[in-house]
Each structure stands twice: as structure tokens, then as C-alpha cells.
Design an enzyme around this catalytic site. Structure first.
Site, PDB file in Angstrom:
ATOM      1  N   LYS A 194      35.660  57.979  48.041  1.00 19.94           N
ATOM      2  CA  LYS A 194      36.629  59.079  47.984  1.00 19.94           C
ATOM      3  C   LYS A 194      36.320  60.134  49.041  1.00 19.94           C
ATOM      4  O   LYS A 194      37.218  60.673  49.690  1.00 19.94           O
ATOM      5  CB  LYS A 194      36.622  59.707  46.588  1.00 19.94           C
ATOM      6  CG  LYS A 194      37.176  58.803  45.486  1.00 19.94           C
ATOM      7  CD  LYS A 194      37.099  59.495  44.145  1.00 19.94           C
ATOM      8  CE  LYS A 194      37.646  58.610  43.038  1.00 19.94           C
ATOM      9  NZ  LYS A 194      37.549  59.247  41.700  1.00 19.94           N
ATOM     10  N   GLU A 240      32.015  47.397  38.766  1.00 17.53           N
ATOM     11  CA  GLU A 240      31.760  48.834  38.859  1.00 17.53           C
ATOM     12  C   GLU A 240      30.582  49.232  37.975  1.00 17.53           C
ATOM     13  O   GLU A 240      29.834  50.157  38.297  1.00 17.53           O
ATOM     14  CB  GLU A 240      33.005  49.627  38.472  1.00 17.53           C
ATOM     15  CG  GLU A 240      32.908  51.104  38.835  1.00 17.53           C
ATOM     16  CD  GLU A 240      34.223  51.845  38.675  1.00 17.53           C
ATOM     17  OE1 GLU A 240      34.197  53.082  38.682  1.00 17.53           O
ATOM     18  OE2 GLU A 240      35.278  51.199  38.550  1.00 17.53           O
ATOM     19  N   HIS A 285      44.985  23.006  41.449  1.00 21.64           N
ATOM     20  CA  HIS A 285      45.648  22.801  42.734  1.00 21.64           C
ATOM     21  C   HIS A 285      45.264  23.890  43.735  1.00 21.64           C
ATOM     22  O   HIS A 285      45.933  24.057  44.750  1.00 21.64           O
ATOM     23  CB  HIS A 285      47.168  22.803  42.516  1.00 21.64           C
ATOM     24  CG  HIS A 285      47.595  21.873  41.432  1.00 21.64           C
ATOM     25  ND1 HIS A 285      47.750  20.522  41.630  1.00 21.64           N
ATOM     26  CD2 HIS A 285      47.848  22.085  40.113  1.00 21.64           C
ATOM     27  CE1 HIS A 285      48.124  19.936  40.496  1.00 21.64           C
ATOM     28  NE2 HIS A 285      48.178  20.874  39.562  1.00 21.64           N
TER      29      HIS A 285
END
Length: 521
Positions: A453, A320, A349
Site C-alpha cells: 500500500k 496472507e 483437461h
């Protein structure tokens, strides 16, 4: 390079803070001395910018704001006496409030609080989540739970885990008070309390900006406490404000040591000598790895279960802050560094196979914790413990990556405690600031977040129009879109969402999306 030359390189470029027990090893990054020399001018400018930032210069011109998260762990640095007093008085109030909760002097409706439900999103949740996971113990006076999304199923799962809300203190965190995800979580929590016959206000605390929507709701409702969020602290650097300190103190963690660790690292990384400054060295390595253009991803590999959320925390802090379209001159540059990671030795793994032999589009950062555990060691083989294996996997993976042309950084800390976690956060905060200066961008605004937004608000407004236009007559998405002058794909997705969640809306499937119809039963 021969083993001996690597040993020499390790010693030449190691930044070690013996009094903190923390070191930074960049020897497995294939930079040259000439690279470091060539960066000296940029580094000097970055040091100067940081000094101005800490002195109170306007760092976020979009909102005409200072950026003062460094003051949170050393109030003496704040540019005015009013700010210094507010920082110190807020910390004192947090400690007093937590002590009263733990002592049972502040309760809900007759029951001592044993749980904390934190409602927030982004920086208002990521920092507290990381801290709770890294420092929490079974003996903590309170257990912290999180509503950090607007996922109804996630809400239900968390409430099922908590159980009794009569012993749960809810902390709602939102600077503006208008963040919809947090608002939704608050309303869901309030409804749960009321369903149990409880008064939500007697179990609620707000951390918010003065005069915000949330502040007004908390004041009018008579919530237990309101703590401030200041406009000069960004969400991704807010963990040392009330955002992080309130849940930390309630959990029973040592906020003084946490702040002291950050202040100690600040002091080390404030020194304007590159060879002694771990944050500048770190920023330079990011620049080197990605050619100053973010060409390689940052893989964070903490070899400690307690630090599993560190990569998630750094995703927001780094991405950000650095993910910007334009530089300070207004040129389109598309800057940023992608961050991902998990924990060792789990990754032996999982995706280490690709790291060693796949696309070389990354550089790794190993986080080494030297102390294995607080309890006595157990030998799993003669003379060998589980912790020895963890160390072996870390060093082995580091060597295997380097042998195959993959670069890495190693940060070592003595143990995971409040002091070292505070120091690591401070190290990365300053490295982010330095790197932003090196590539000439503003690390302290986030226009892309605001764009998202606004786009979400548009879809929600569209949903209202779709519901109003939908009737008993079956219609396709294209037909509805024509009626309300909207994009047919947007309308189609809204219709699918409504049909999945409202029993009175019927969807008729077809081979193609444009042939499907929807109607109100």
C-alpha cells in the site's frame, strides 16, 4: 504399498465426524507413524496457543489486538459480556434489516431492492464472493454483484450487468474506511447513481469500523444503515462478521446454519487429541508435505462447480496468514505455502497432466461432495449418471497421482449447504492457526500488505509530480526524472499510463525507452 495396506492405512488415519457428515482422509500422504509421533510436542504447544487465542490473548502484537473470529459463531466464548452482547445484537440487526428489505419496508427511492452491489477488496470481498457462488440460487430474493478492484473497465462491466440502480442496494465494506480501491469503487458507484438522478445515500449501507472515514461519511450522508467491523477480526477471517453476514442475509441465505456449521467444526477441532482433530491433522500434513518450510504448493481441487471459488478464498486465508519473513523470535525464515486450484473434472483437461507427470512440487487436496444434485438423476449411460462420472474422475485422478508419487488429501462433505460451507471455512481457519504454531510464526498480522500500500501511494504521489512538470516541450523520462529527482523507470511507466488515458498527452515512440518523448499537446 499394496491395495490392502492402503485400505488399512485409510481406516487407521481417517478422521470422520459422522454427526457432521464430514471426513478427512490423509492416507495418500506418505508420512510414517514416526513422523506423527515426532510432531506430538509441537502439536501440544499449538493446542495451548490456540486455547490462549480463543480466551482473548493478544495475538497481533503489531496492533495490540486480540483475534476473535471464533467468537463470531459462538458469542459465549468472547472474553467480556460487552463483546458477547455486541456480536449477538449485530447479528439480530442484520437479520432484521434484511427482512425489512425483502418485505419492501426499506426501499431506495420508491423501488424494492432486487440487487446488492458489494464494494470491497481482499477479505471484504473474497468471502462474500465465495459464499454467494457456493450457496446462491435463482430463487434468491436478491442477486449479489461485486466491485472488488480499482479497474475502471471492471466497474463498467459490472454496472452494465446490473442495469437499474434504482433497485440496487450498495454495501460498502472497509474496516478503516481508507482503503483506496474500495473508496474508488464507492465513488464510481455514487457517480452512477447520481447520473441516474438517484440519491446514493438512500441506497447505501456501510460495514466499517466505528469512527472510521467511511463511518463518518455514512453518518453525515444519512446512509440507510451502518454495521460494525471490529478490530479483533482480521479481513481474511471476517466472513462470519457483518462483512459476510450482511450480503448473505440480503441474498436470503441461512446465516444461522452457516454459523452453526462453523461452531460445530470448532467444537470438533478444539479437542486436544491429534488423532481426533481434523484441523491438526490437516496442519500436520501441510508440515509434512513441505518439510515445515512450504517447499510444496497446495493445490485445491473441489469436484463441485459451486466450490470453484474455494481455492481463491483459501489463497488469501493461507498465504496472507502464513507468508511471513520472520518467526516469533525475529529470525528470518521466509515461511508460507503457495495455494492455487480450479475445479474437477475441469482439471482433467487442464493442469492435471503436469500434476501427474511434471514437477512434483505440490500436494493436492480433493474436496468431495457426495450428493450430486437436488433434482432427479439422469442416466447418461445405462446405470450411470453425470454425477457418477464426477465421482469416478475424482477417485481416478487421486489414484493416478498417488501411483506416480504425488501425495494428496481428501475432504468429504455430504452436500454444499450453509452448514457444510461454514464447517469447511472453520476447518481451514483452525488449520492455519495450528500450522502457524507448528512453524513458530504469527498468522495474524500482514506487514507485507502494508508495504504494498505504501509503495502504491509513492507511485501516485510521483504521478502528481510528473503531471506538474510535464509541459508543451517534449521530454524524455530521464529528463523529467532529473527535474523531479525520481527514478527514470518509475517516471517512464507513469508517463506511459498518462499517455494511454489522457488525450492531451502525446507520446513519441522510439527504438529505446530512454529515447521516447512525452509532452502536453
Amino acid at each position: 504399498m499394496s491395495e490392502q495396506s492402503l485400505w488399512d492405512r485409510y481406516q487407521a488415519y481417517l478422521v470422520r465426524y459422522d454427526d457432521l457428515g464430514i471426513s478427512l482422509d490423509i492416507s495418500r500422504m506418505r508420512f510414517t507413524a514416526q513422523f506423527l509421533d515426532g510432531m506430538s510436542g509441537k502439536a501440544e504447544e499449538a493446542f495451548a496457543r490456540m486455547q490462549e487465542l480463543e480466551a482473548g490473548a493478544i495475538a497481533n502484537p503489531d496492533e495490540n489486538r486480540m483475534v476473535g473470529h471464533y467468537w463470531l459463531r459462538n458469542a459465549a466464548l468472547a472474553p467480556t459480556s460487552e463483546l458477547r452482547d455486541e456480536i449477538e445484537s449485530t447479528k439480530k440487526a442484520i437479520l432484521e434489516f434484511a427482512a425489512q428489505v425483502h418485505d419492501g419496508k426499506i426501499t431506495g427511492e420508491g423501488a424494492k431492492f432486487t440487487n446488492v452491489l458489494l464494494v470491497g477488496i481482499g477479505g471484504s470481498a473474497l468471502g462474500p464472493q465465495f459464499i454467494a457462488e457456493a450457496l446462491g440460487k435463482a430463487t434468491d430474493p436478491m442477486t449479489v454483484h461485486f466491485l472488488d478492484n480499482t479497474d475502471p473497465d471492471g466497474f463498467d462491466k459490472t454496472f452494465e450487468k446490473i442495469g437499474r440502480l434504482s433497485t440496487t442496494l450498495t454495501v460498502v465494506i472497509s474496516k478503516s474506511g481508507g482503503t483506496k480501491e474500495t473508496r474508488n469503487g464507492m465513488l464510481e458507484a455514487q457517480a452512477r447513481y447520481e447520473a441516474e438522478g438517484l440519491n446514493f445515500a438512500k441506497h447505501a449501507v456501510a460495514v466499517t469500523g466505528a469512527g472510521s472515514e467511511l463511518d463518518k461519511v455514512a453518518e453525515k450522508g444519512g446512509w440507510l444503515r451502518r454495521f460494525p467491523m471490529w478490530d479483533w477480526v482480521g479481513g481474511r477471517t471476517s466472513v462470519m462478521s457483518a462483512v459476510g453476514l450482511v450480503p448473505m442475509a440480503l441474498q436470503g441465505l441461512d446465516i444461522e446454519k452457516f454459523l452453526a456449521g462453523a461452531a460445530a467444526m470448532d467444537a470438533k477441532t478444539r479437542i486436544a487429541r491429534t488423532a481426533e482433530n481434523a484441523a491438526m491433522r490437516l496442519a500436520m500434513m501441510w508440515y509434512f508435505a513441505g518439510d515445515g518450510k512450504g517447499k510444496k504448493d497446495m493445490v485445491i481441487l473441489p469436484y463441485k462447480d459451486r466450490l470453484v471459488l474455494f481455492s481463491k478464498y483459501l489463497q488469501q486465508l493461507v498465504m496472507e496468514s502464513l507468508g511471513k519473513e520472520r518467526d516469533l523470535a525475529g529470525n528470518i525464515v521466509h515461511q508460507g505455502i503457495a495455494v492455487y486450484g480450479n475445479k474437477g473434472s475441469t482439471d482433467q483437461h487442464a493442469y492435471v497432466q503436469q500434476l501427474r507427470e511434471g514437477v512434483p512440487n505440490f500436494f493436492a487436496t480433493f474436496i468431495e461432495v457426495r450428493k450430486d444434485r437436488d433434482t432427479p438423476p439422469l442416466q447418461v449411460e445405462p446405470g450411470v449418471t453425470s454425477g457418477d462420472y464426477l465421482q469416478g474422475f475424482l477417485r481416478g485422478t487421486r489414484a493416478a497421482l498417488y501411483e506416480n508419487g504425488r501425495d494428496s488429501i481428501t475432504i468429504s462433505v455430504p452436500e454444499v449447504n450453509a452448514f457444510t460451507v461454514g464447517a469447511m471455512i472453520a476447518l481451514y481457519e483452525r488449520a492455519v492457526g495450528f500450522y502457524a504454531s507448528l512453524v513458530n510464526i504469527n498468522a495474524y498480522h500482514q506487514p507485507g500488505v502494508e508495504a504494498g500500500k505504501k509503495a502504491a501511494a509513492r507511485i501516485l504521489a510521483l504521478q502528481g509530480k510528473v503531471r506538474a512538470a510535464l509541459a508543451g516541450t517534449a521530454k524524455t523520462a530521464e529528463q523529467l526524472a532529473g527535474e523531479i529527482a525520481a527514478d527514470p523507470e518509475d517516471v517512464y511507466h507513469v508517463l506511459n499510463h498518462l499517455a494511454a488515458n489522457l488525450s492531451n498527452i502525446e507520446r513519441t515512440k522510439a527504438e529505446r525507452p530512454d529515447q521516447e518523448t512525452f509532452r502536453v499537446r
